[in-house]
Design a protein around this motif. Structure first.
Motif, short mmCIF file in Angstrom:
data_model
loop_
_atom_site.label_atom_id
_atom_site.label_comp_id
_atom_site.label_asym_id
_atom_site.label_seq_id
_atom_site.Cartn_x
_atom_site.Cartn_y
_atom_site.Cartn_z
N THR A 47 0.71 -1.51 -0.25
CA THR A 47 0.00 0.04 -0.41
C THR A 47 0.54 1.40 0.21
N PRO A 48 0.16 2.46 -0.14
CA PRO A 48 1.13 3.89 -0.31
C PRO A 48 1.79 3.78 0.92
N GLY A 49 3.89 4.35 0.01
CA GLY A 49 4.34 4.40 1.57
C GLY A 49 5.46 3.42 1.89
N ASP A 50 5.06 2.27 1.04
CA ASP A 50 5.97 0.66 0.65
C ASP A 50 7.06 0.87 -0.80
N ASP A 51 7.62 -0.19 -0.52
CA ASP A 51 7.93 0.21 -2.05
C ASP A 51 8.49 -1.17 -2.92
N ILE A 52 8.25 -1.12 -4.39
CA ILE A 52 8.35 -2.27 -5.04
C ILE A 52 10.15 -2.32 -5.06
N LYS A 53 9.75 -4.24 -4.91
CA LYS A 53 11.23 -4.70 -4.49
C LYS A 53 11.43 -5.79 -6.13
N ILE A 54 12.82 -5.57 -7.16
CA ILE A 54 12.72 -6.29 -7.69
C ILE A 54 13.03 -6.97 -6.96
N PRO A 55 12.39 -8.47 -7.51
CA PRO A 55 12.75 -10.08 -6.62
C PRO A 55 14.53 -10.41 -7.23
N PRO A 56 15.48 -11.53 -6.69
CA PRO A 56 16.10 -11.60 -6.88
C PRO A 56 16.21 -12.11 -8.59
N GLY A 57 17.05 -11.89 -9.40
CA GLY A 57 17.23 -13.02 -10.64
C GLY A 57 16.28 -12.02 -11.56
N CYS A 58 15.71 -11.06 -11.02
CA CYS A 58 14.75 -10.54 -12.28
C CYS A 58 15.96 -9.43 -13.28
N LYS A 59 15.55 -9.62 -14.86
CA LYS A 59 16.74 -8.65 -15.40
C LYS A 59 15.60 -8.26 -16.38
N GLU A 60 14.30 -8.42 -16.52
CA GLU A 60 13.96 -7.81 -17.18
C GLU A 60 12.03 -7.09 -16.19
N PHE A 61 11.82 -6.28 -15.50
CA PHE A 61 10.97 -5.49 -14.65
C PHE A 61 10.45 -4.94 -14.82
N PHE A 62 8.87 -5.60 -14.90
CA PHE A 62 7.52 -4.35 -16.10
C PHE A 62 6.93 -4.52 -15.63
N HIS A 63 5.81 -2.75 -15.98
CA HIS A 63 5.38 -1.77 -14.72
C HIS A 63 4.16 -2.92 -15.84
N GLU A 64 2.55 -2.95 -14.98
CA GLU A 64 1.92 -2.60 -16.03
C GLU A 64 0.07 -1.47 -15.10
N VAL A 65 -0.15 -1.27 -15.28
CA VAL A 65 -1.09 -0.63 -14.64
C VAL A 65 -1.99 -1.12 -15.05
N GLU A 66 -3.84 -1.59 -13.57
CA GLU A 66 -4.28 -1.79 -14.09
C GLU A 66 -5.48 -1.08 -12.84
N LEU A 67 -7.00 -1.25 -14.11
CA LEU A 67 -8.14 -1.20 -12.92
C LEU A 67 -8.49 -2.14 -12.30
N GLY A 68 -8.23 -2.09 -10.80
CA GLY A 68 -8.78 -2.98 -9.78
C GLY A 68 -10.27 -2.42 -9.16
N VAL A 69 -11.06 -3.91 -9.41
CA VAL A 69 -12.14 -3.74 -8.61
C VAL A 69 -11.96 -4.39 -7.38
N VAL A 70 -13.05 -4.03 -6.60
CA VAL A 70 -13.16 -4.53 -5.28
C VAL A 70 -14.40 -4.79 -4.83
N ILE A 71 -14.03 -6.49 -4.69
CA ILE A 71 -15.98 -6.80 -4.31
C ILE A 71 -15.99 -6.57 -3.04
#
Ligand SMILES: CC(=O)CC(=O)C(=O)O
Ligand SMILES: [Mg+2]
Length: 217
Positions: A47-71
Motif C-alpha cells: 500500500t502507499p508508502g511501501d517500496d516495490i522490490k525487484i525479486p532476485p534474478g529478475c533482469k526485465e522488470f515490467f510495470h502494468e497499470v490496471e483497474l482493480g475491482v474490489v468485491i
C-alpha cells in the motif's frame, strides 16, 4: 472499505491477462476467446508508502497499470446483469511482472506464479467507492516513470468488460468480500528499473479519481 485492510480480509487477488486489444497487438498475442486468469498471493500486496522490490534474478522488470475491482458482496454463478451488484468499488493497481521469468515460463508451458506473485507484486491505491465511477466503459488509465508517460489508455479498449469478467470468474471461484480483481494492462507495459518512481492514475470524465506513487528498489 479500508484498502489497507486487504491483507487482513483480502481473500483472493484474481488477475486477468491480455484483456486489452492494443496490448495483444503490441505483444503479438491472439485475442483470447475467454478471459486468461491467474492469481497473486495476498502477500504480494503493498500500500502507499511501501517500496516495490525487484525479486532476485529478475533482469526485465515490467510495470502494468490496471483497474482493480474490489468485491463487496460474495457470489457464485453470477449473471452479467447481476455482476455489478457484487462490486464495492475500485482501486488503481499495478500488476508488477518479472517479464523474463514470464517469457521463460510461457516457453516451457509453466505457470506464471514466480513472474507475477512475488512480494510487492501487487501495489494498490486508495479505495474508490463505486459511485465515483458511473461509467466503467471509458475510464482513462495511465502510468508514468519519473514523469514520462509510458501507458495512457482507456477501459474502452478492454476485450472482456468488468461484468463479463465477474460473471465468468464466479462460475469457477466463489467471489468473497475483499477479493480484488485486476482487469488487465493496457498497451505500453514495459521495463522499470531500480531507482525509478512509478506514478499511475485513473481518470473519469477528465476528473482524477485516484493516483498512486511507488518507488522501485
Ligand atoms: C501479458 C501479461 O503479462 C498478462 C497480463 O498480466 C496483462 O495484464 O495482460
Ligand atoms: Mg496484468
Amino acid at each position: 472499505m479500508d484498502i489497507s485492510k486487504f491483507r487482513q480480509f483480502g481473500k483472493k487477488i484474481i488477475c486477468i491477462g491480455r484483456n486489452y486489444k492494443a496490448l495483444a497487438a503490441e505483444q503479438g498475442n491472439p485475442i483470447p476467446k475467454s478471459p486468461i486468469v491467474f492469481f497473486k498471493p495476498t502477500t504480494s500486496y503493498i500500500t502507499p508508502g511501501d517500496d516495490i522490490k525487484i525479486p532476485p534474478g529478475c533482469k526485465e522488470f515490467f510495470h502494468e497499470v490496471e483497474l482493480g475491482v474490489v468485491i463487496g458482496s460474495g457470489g457464485k454463478n453470477v449473471s452479467e446483469d447481476e455482476a455489478m451488484d457484487l462490486v464495492a468499488g475500485y482501486s488503481c493497481c499495478l500488476d508488477m511482472t518479472c517479464w523474463d521469468f514470464q517469457c521463460a515460463a510461457k516457453a516451457d508451458g509453466q505457470p506464471w506464479a514466480l513472474a507475477k506473485g512475488f512480494d510487492t507484486a501487487c501495489p494498490v491505491g486508495d479505495f474508490i467507492s463505486k459511485d465515483k465511477v458511473k461509467d466503467l466503459s471509458d475510464v482513462r488509465i495511465w502510468l508514468k516513470i519519473d514523469g514520462t508517460t509510458k501507458q495512457d489508455s482507456s477501459t474502452s479498449d478492454m476485450i472482456f468488460t468488468v461484468p463479463k469478467i465477474i460473471s465468468y470468474l464466479s462460475q469457477y471461484f466463489t467471489l468473497e468480500p475483499g477479493d480484488l480483481i485486476l482487469t488487465g494492462s493496457p498497451a505500453g507495459a514495459g521495463p522499470v528499473a531500480s531507482g525509478e518512481t512509478i506514478e499511475a492514475g485513473l481518470e473519469v470524465n477528465g476528473e482524477t479519481v485516484s493516483t498512486i506513487k511507488y518507488p522501485v528498489k
